[in-house]
Design an enzyme around this catalytic site. Structure first.
Site, mmCIF file in Angstrom:
data_model
loop_
_atom_site.group_PDB
_atom_site.id
_atom_site.type_symbol
_atom_site.label_atom_id
_atom_site.label_comp_id
_atom_site.label_asym_id
_atom_site.label_seq_id
_atom_site.Cartn_x
_atom_site.Cartn_y
_atom_site.Cartn_z
ATOM 1 N N HIS A 191 -9.289 3.342 -1.607
ATOM 2 C CA HIS A 191 -7.848 3.130 -1.472
ATOM 3 C C HIS A 191 -7.355 2.292 -2.647
ATOM 4 C CE1 HIS A 191 -3.997 1.955 -0.032
ATOM 5 N NE2 HIS A 191 -4.350 0.945 0.738
ATOM 6 N N CYS A 224 0.809 -1.228 0.000
ATOM 7 C CA CYS A 224 0.000 0.000 0.000
ATOM 8 C C CYS A 224 0.840 1.274 0.000
ATOM 9 C CB CYS A 224 -0.938 0.017 1.204
ATOM 10 S SG CYS A 224 -2.189 -1.284 1.175
ATOM 11 N N CYS A 265 0.462 2.632 6.231
ATOM 12 C CA CYS A 265 0.878 1.308 6.656
ATOM 13 C C CYS A 265 0.895 0.397 5.434
ATOM 14 C CB CYS A 265 -0.059 0.749 7.715
ATOM 15 S SG CYS A 265 -1.806 0.664 7.242
#
Length: 401
Positions: free
Chosen positions: A357, A91, A387
């Site tokens: 996201h 990510c 994160c």
């Protein structure tokens, strides 16, 4: 070391990551191609001045595999001398791409690069493969649990209730809706077009206006069955024996949305700006990536931010705005607690819970979002952090110039 500057940024709107999403027909290479074309055209950029295209992809297989950075540059009609690189820090990939471009520009190894990421979650599902999951010896050693269980473990350890995480999710929705209504994203978002040139989407599609704590309260926990019947609760408790039971509080309403999207940031040194006739908007002050405990997995952003602050010779009080990816509501609540931050300066225009996201694109999107907001508010400094899977986090500090 020279300064590494941010000259511009663009992003697509986020399309729902489902077959009926507005961007489903657009392949990842086309999302990346249109993003590269947009940042070139709006800056009247001679692409011969670009030394690299660095793109992150968290799921680098199939349509998103085989060095998408170089492929997109060729497909966007960049000068053939421009190489490309594909990287993966899950990510945090999009932000890591920006950091890599900045470090090379600051070190004098390149003059400029375009950095960002792309993810088409409607076309390629989020699949965590490899030895972390597939090799029993490795997964046993790391006490592997899926991220949703990790988010619920954070909530259990910290005492965040279902009401707490739902209230945060409502705040994200309200802030994102207000930002769109007031035109705050208009400076960076461009319309994605289909093969005949028609605009398919020019606004974030995942936003759920009118969301309330009551409507979120009707949703069932997303990870309870996985945790209980799949055995992952037992794995997490084995790693954290102080926990008697996992309190499953996360749902699709207080977790990041699954979406398609792409983003790019133009990074370069001062000489590039003079050659391209562009003025820098911000400098990259410092950055850091760290590893964190891989079972709980999602607690690294505070440590990454603190490491970046130390490298910059700055304190928490020196930062005007903070952007942390809203992977799950508990991740942001833990981050605010660890750094003792006021919610009034964290994710001020909403985040991934409201808008989605797109994995490797999100970090580059957050850089652009907070830079636009610094300019709008006439503020100076910001931290961007995410994160990442297997217990990692990346943080970047930018400063307006």
């Amino acid at each position: 070391m020279a300064d590494a500057f941010i000259y511009d940024h663009v992003r697509t709107p986020r399309g729902k990551g489902r077959p009926d999403g507005a961007l489903h027909e657009i392949t990842p290479i086309q999302l990346a191609t249109q993003t590269l074309a947009e940042i070139r055209d709006r800056n009247q950029l001679d692409t011969r001045l670009i030394d690299d295209v660095i793109f992150g992809t968290a799921m680098p297989f199939g349509e998103q595999g085989s060095n998408l950075g170089r492929t997109a540059a060729v497909n966007a009609d960049y000068a053939q001398e421009v190489p490309g690189l594909q990287l993966n820090r899950f990510c945090a990939s999009g932000l890591e791409a920006v950091n890599l471009a900045a470090s090379q520009a600051a070190g004098g190894f390149i003059d400029a690069a375009i950095a960002g990421g792309v993810e088409s979650m409607s076309r390629l599902p989020m699949v965590i493969d490899g030895p972390w999951v597939g090799d029993p010896q490795v997964s046993w050693k790391s006490y592997y649990t899926p991220q949703g269980i990790s988010a619920d473990l954070i909530a259990t350890l910290d005492g965040y209730s279902r009401g707490d995480v739902d209230a945060y999710a409502v705040q994200s929705q309200e802030r994102a809706a207000a930002a769109w209504d007031q035109g705050y994203f208009g400076k960076s978002v461009f319309g994605v077009r289909d093969v005949i040139g028609e605009v398919l989407l020019d606004r974030d599609e995942h936003l759920r206006r009118g969301t309330t704590v009551e409507t979120l309260g009707a949703l069932k926990p997303s990870f309870s069955q996985m945790g209980e019947k799949g055995g992952f609760n037992a794995v997490a408790i084995q790693r954290y024996p102080q926990v008697e039971r996992i309190n499953h509080v996360h749902t699709g309403g207080n977790s990041s949305g699954i979406v398609d999207g792409s983003a790019a940031v133009l990074v370069g040194n001062a000489g590039f700006g003079r050659s391209a006739g562009l003025k820098p908007r911000a400098r990259v002050r410092a950055y850091a990536s760290i590893g964190s405990e891989p079972t709980i997995m999602l607690t690294g952003p505070a440590a990454a931010a603190e490491k970046a602050l130390k490298r910059a010779g700055m304190r928490r009080e020196d930062i005007d705005l903070w952007e942390i990816n809203e992977a799950f509501a508990s991740v942001v609540l833990r981050f605010q607690r660890d750094l003792d931050l006021s919610p009034e300066i964290v994710n001020v225009n909403g985040g991934a819970i409201a808008m989605g996201h797109p994995l490797s694109a999100t970090g580059a999107m957050l850089v652009g979002t907070v830079l636009d907001e610094l300019e709008r508010r006439n503020l100076n400094t910001a931290v961007i952090t995410l994160c990442a899977a297997i217990g990692m986090a990346t943080a970047t500090i930018i400063e307006r110039v």
